[in-house]
Design an enzyme around this catalytic site. Structure first.
Site, mmCIF file in Angstrom:
data_model
loop_
_atom_site.group_PDB
_atom_site.id
_atom_site.type_symbol
_atom_site.label_atom_id
_atom_site.label_comp_id
_atom_site.label_asym_id
_atom_site.label_seq_id
_atom_site.Cartn_x
_atom_site.Cartn_y
_atom_site.Cartn_z
ATOM 1 N N ASP A 279 -29.345 -28.775 -38.872
ATOM 2 C CA ASP A 279 -29.882 -27.491 -38.446
ATOM 3 C C ASP A 279 -28.685 -26.553 -38.241
ATOM 4 O O ASP A 279 -27.524 -26.954 -38.342
ATOM 5 C CB ASP A 279 -30.740 -27.655 -37.174
ATOM 6 C CG ASP A 279 -31.725 -26.522 -37.035
ATOM 7 O OD1 ASP A 279 -32.770 -26.724 -36.375
ATOM 8 O OD2 ASP A 279 -31.478 -25.429 -37.578
HETATM 9 C C1 GLC Z 1 -33.034 -22.536 -36.823
HETATM 10 C C2 GLC Z 1 -34.172 -23.531 -36.664
HETATM 11 C C3 GLC Z 1 -34.577 -24.190 -37.941
HETATM 12 C C4 GLC Z 1 -34.406 -23.211 -39.077
HETATM 13 C C5 GLC Z 1 -32.919 -22.961 -39.250
HETATM 14 C C6 GLC Z 1 -32.622 -21.944 -40.362
HETATM 15 O O1 GLC Z 1 -32.146 -22.630 -35.762
HETATM 16 O O2 GLC Z 1 -34.016 -24.553 -35.690
HETATM 17 O O3 GLC Z 1 -35.935 -24.621 -37.776
HETATM 18 O O4 GLC Z 1 -34.960 -23.737 -40.260
HETATM 19 O O5 GLC Z 1 -32.310 -22.530 -38.042
HETATM 20 O O6 GLC Z 1 -33.109 -20.696 -39.995
#
Ligand code: GLC
Length: 745
Positions: A279
């Site tokens: 993430d």
């Molecule tokens: C965010 C979220 C994740 C998302 C990623 C890209 O922090 O936790 O669900 O897909 O970043 O935006």
């Protein structure tokens, strides 16, 4: 002769499939051989910018030119996507195309209900279709990878991301995961209009302590496997191309460095062949977690654990080459990570079609897509209360439309709307005016937004109610009050909404409460003022027409809660598939706080598992939802009452529509393993069937559940099907139904 024919066909088809996989493996291996160390590390880097940025820096172009980037996220300008893809394909050393990722969670431009709302439809065909539309629209805008579905089980509505979740049940979440992935990916990842899915957030992110986002998760192995891992296993079985690790630590080890999750479970047990992305910065966040000393240590632990691609942070770019030189990460380990990514790129067909050919045939906001969005919203609504059948609004002429969500085009879209546009929204106010005539709609917002504390327009709202026959109060949360990092410790209606409801009550007209929110809202104390309650979640672009159709009776309700609805935040975590404890509460033993005699004897109240001030039952149970008609269930028959482990449980019942209009009922089958080597839930959903019945119509519903589905994982990760007595209920929700039993030998 016929068998031989079919066998021959099957044999050559399997050869073709094997050949296709084999040719991809051959291409992957051949390409990795040609790549430099820099390029290999480059493939592991997902670069990008904030969700709102518009630019494309020269630095990023140069990195792509050198083969130092594997994928880019949040590049929303198609011209820029095609420009940088051209650099990758024509100028980088081995011409490896890029993936372009974006959070397309419940629609790209046509916005569907938030996932928790879609879950309330219990309609997997619908969910698959909405995901296909989302994929088509995304692909038309040069996106080939979505960071969805989010399949985090959630038992805590304080957590803001419950809005994105499939709810509290592992069975439902597992079949929804499959539906989302099939919708996004189809049967051929290379087909124009399809995009890579990403099962997230692996794992147990929804169990964050206290419902506070990013918080620690401490759960037993059996809870992890029997609840939180199930939808992820289903995602692997459905062919999810990618996985995303979660921000939380799991029992002390952050998911992005968790070998048990990423290698033991995902690769060794489940044979996952896609790739795992972190993430946002979750690799380097292992430093503040207190699991890694510095960026280099984070790179080491993530790579060693089996994390293939790093989102936005640069630990891999900065340190992997050094770690290889120090022999802390081997070339073989690096190659494995690169192969996982290249394998998906080849399967996605982007070597042959890097420039999204075929995208022109997919339109945004197509009328058919909007019609689906309306249908999805209608199926997501849950009717929770309908005193004296105040709904549907068939006799009322003058209707007061009040509340901060009645005409809030941005808020009705909900969380995770990067590309949805409020200008495309059709609000309840507009739709109701169109349906009943503007002259019959007395509209006063009463509050200008959900957190508004001002009572300055209460008088106007009261007057509007006074001169109307019924009040439709559109309450709830602005979109920003749920979603990532937006947990709430108090889940009542924000702002002065409660005060406004109590003021309107004095006008003496029935109030219909329509809630638009990203979570269940505590309303127990408001119910005496309310005649009907509709949970609308955040319904998306077509919220207005969908709500007008159900409130007017043009359409019926069919939604059922995918989460337990608490009476008070103090009951949380509260969920239906809980264990029984040694002292389960029941109505005969429970004494509520208001009924306790003064100077009551210490143990006189019945020592069972409950709250003196909140009892032991929720406001509304999992699976609950009313209709404009009524359904009765006949006695269930069990085909065989004694089963072996290789048998199937066959259960049949009949359901009758005893009301006066057509409706759809979601018939639910729950099972309980009464006594086992680990205590088991009092009920577990094992199947459901949606049946549409005309007034007076009766239909038979038959369930066939393999006994092997009635097992559980123990704390050693072993799946057990133990003999003994099982209970079952066929019912309309997790609290109702007539208990019957059967034996497994
Ligand atoms: C965010 C979220 C994740 C998302 C990623 C890209 O922090 O936790 O669900 O897909 O970043 O935006």
């Amino acid at each position: 002769m016929k068998q031989l024919y079919f066998f021959t066909i099957a044999f050559f088809l399997s050869l073709a499939g094997f050949a296709q996989t084999d040719s991809i493996e051959h291409k992957v291996n051949a390409l990795v051989q040609k790549m430099s160390l820099d390029e290999k590390v480059g493939q592991l880097c997902l670069k990008g910018t904030s969700s709102r940025s518009k630019g494309l820096s020269d630095e990023l172009k140069d990195q792509v030119r050198k083969g130092l980037v594997g994928a880019i996220l949040n590049l929303t300008d198609t011209a820029l996507v095609l420009q940088i893809q051209k650099i990758a394909v024509e100028e980088s050393p081995n011409h490896i195309p890029l993936l372009f990722g974006r959070d397309v969670i419940h629609g790209y431009k046509t916005i569907f209900p938030i996932p928790l709302g879609l879950a309330a439809s219990w309609d997997t065909t619908l969910i698959e279709k909405t995901s296909e539309i989302a994929a088509n629209e995304s692909y038309s805008r040069c996106i080939n990878w979505t960071f969805a579905p989010m399949v985090d089980i959630c038992r805590d509505p304080r957590w803001g991301r419950i809005a994105e979740s499939p709810g509290e049940d592992p069975y439902l979440a597992s079949i929804f995961a499959k539906a989302y992935i099939n919708g996004f990916q189809g049967n051929n990842l290379a087909e124009p209009g399809r995009i890579l899915a990403c099962a997230k957030h692996f794992a147990a992110y929804g169990a964050a302590e206290g419902g506070r986002d990013y918080n620690t998760v401490s759960i037993s192995q059996n809870t992890l496997r029997n609840i939180y891992l199930k939808p992820f296993k289903s995602s692997v079985d459905a062919g999810a191309a990618t996985f995303m690790t979660s921000f939380n630590d799991l029992n002390g080890i952050p998911a992005s460095g968790n070998t048990f999750l990423l290698k033991d479970v995902l690769r060794t047990e489940w044979k996952f062949r896609g790739f795992v992305v972190s993430d946002w910065n979750s690799v380097t966040e292992m430093i503040p977690h207190g699991y890694c000393t510095d960026e280099k240590d984070a790179a080491l632990k993530a790579a060693s654990a089996g994390l293939d691609m790093e989102m936005t942070s640069q630990a891999y770019a900065h340190h992997l080459k050094t770690l290889i030189a120090e022999n802390k990460i081997t070339i073989a380990e690096l190659d494995e990570m690169v192969k996982n990514i290249l394998r998906i790129k080849f399967r996605a067909g982007i070597f042959e079609n890097p420039y999204f050919e075929g995208r022109e045939k997919f339109a945004l906001l197509d009328p058919a897509s909007l019609a689906l969005a309306k249908s999805a919203a209608i199926k997501s609504f849950v009717l929770l209360k309908n005193e004296k059948n105040i709904l549907p609004l068939t006799v009322q002429k003058k209707i007061a439309v009040i509340g901060p969500l009645a005409n809030a085009p941005k808020e009705q879209l909900g969380t995770w709307i990067f590309d949805g546009n409020k200008n495309d929204s059709q609000t309840p106010l507009t739709a109701l005016r169109n349906m009943y005539g503007t002259e019959n709609i007395n509209y006063v917002s009463g509050l200008t937004y959900s957190r508004d504390e001002s009572q300055a327009i209460f008088d106007q709202a009261y007057k509007a109610a006074k001169k109307s026959e019924v009040v439709l109060f559109f309450a709830g949360e602005e979109a920003i009050l749920s979603g990532e990092a937006h947990s709430r410790a108090d889940i009542r209606l924000p702002g002065a909404q409660e005060e406004l409801i109590k003021r309107l009550y004095k006008a003496g007209k029935p109030i219909v409460l329509i809630i638009m929110a990203g979570r269940p809202i505590v309303i127990e104390h408001l119910l005496p003022y309310i005649s009907a309650v509709v949970m609308a979640w955040h319904p998306g672009t077509m919220a207005g027409p969908a709500l007008a159709d159900v409130l007017s009776g043009k359409e019926n309700f069919s939604g059922k809660l995918p989460v337990t609805w608490p009476k008070t935040v103090g009951q949380i975590p509260i969920y239906y598939n809980h264990t029984n404890t040694g002292r389960p509460a029941d109505s005969t033993s429970f004494v509520g706080i208001k009924d306790i005699p003064i100077e009551a004897w210490q143990s006189s109240l019945g020592n069972t598992s409950h709250y003196l001030d909140a009892g032991y039952t929720p406001q509304y149970p999992f699976g609950y939802g009313l209709s404009y008609t009524r359904f009765t269930y006949a006695k269930t028959t069990i085909e065989k009452n004694t089963l072996t482990k290789v048998d199937s449980l066959i259960v049949t019942t009949t359901v009758t529509n005893t009301g006066n209009r057509i409706g759809t009922e979601t018939v639910q089958l729950y099972v309980q393993d009464v006594t086992a080597s680990l205590v088991r839930p009092v009920r577990e959903l094992k199947a459901f069937a949606q049946v549409e019945l005309k007034a007076g119509e009766t239909k038979t519903v038959r369930f066939a559940i393999a006994v092997s589905e009635l097992g559980f994982y123990n704390n050693e990760g072993i799946y057990l099907i133990e003999p003994g007595t099982f209970n079952l209920w066929v019912s309309a929700n997790a609290a109702d139904g007539f208990k019957q039993s059967f034996e497994v030998k």
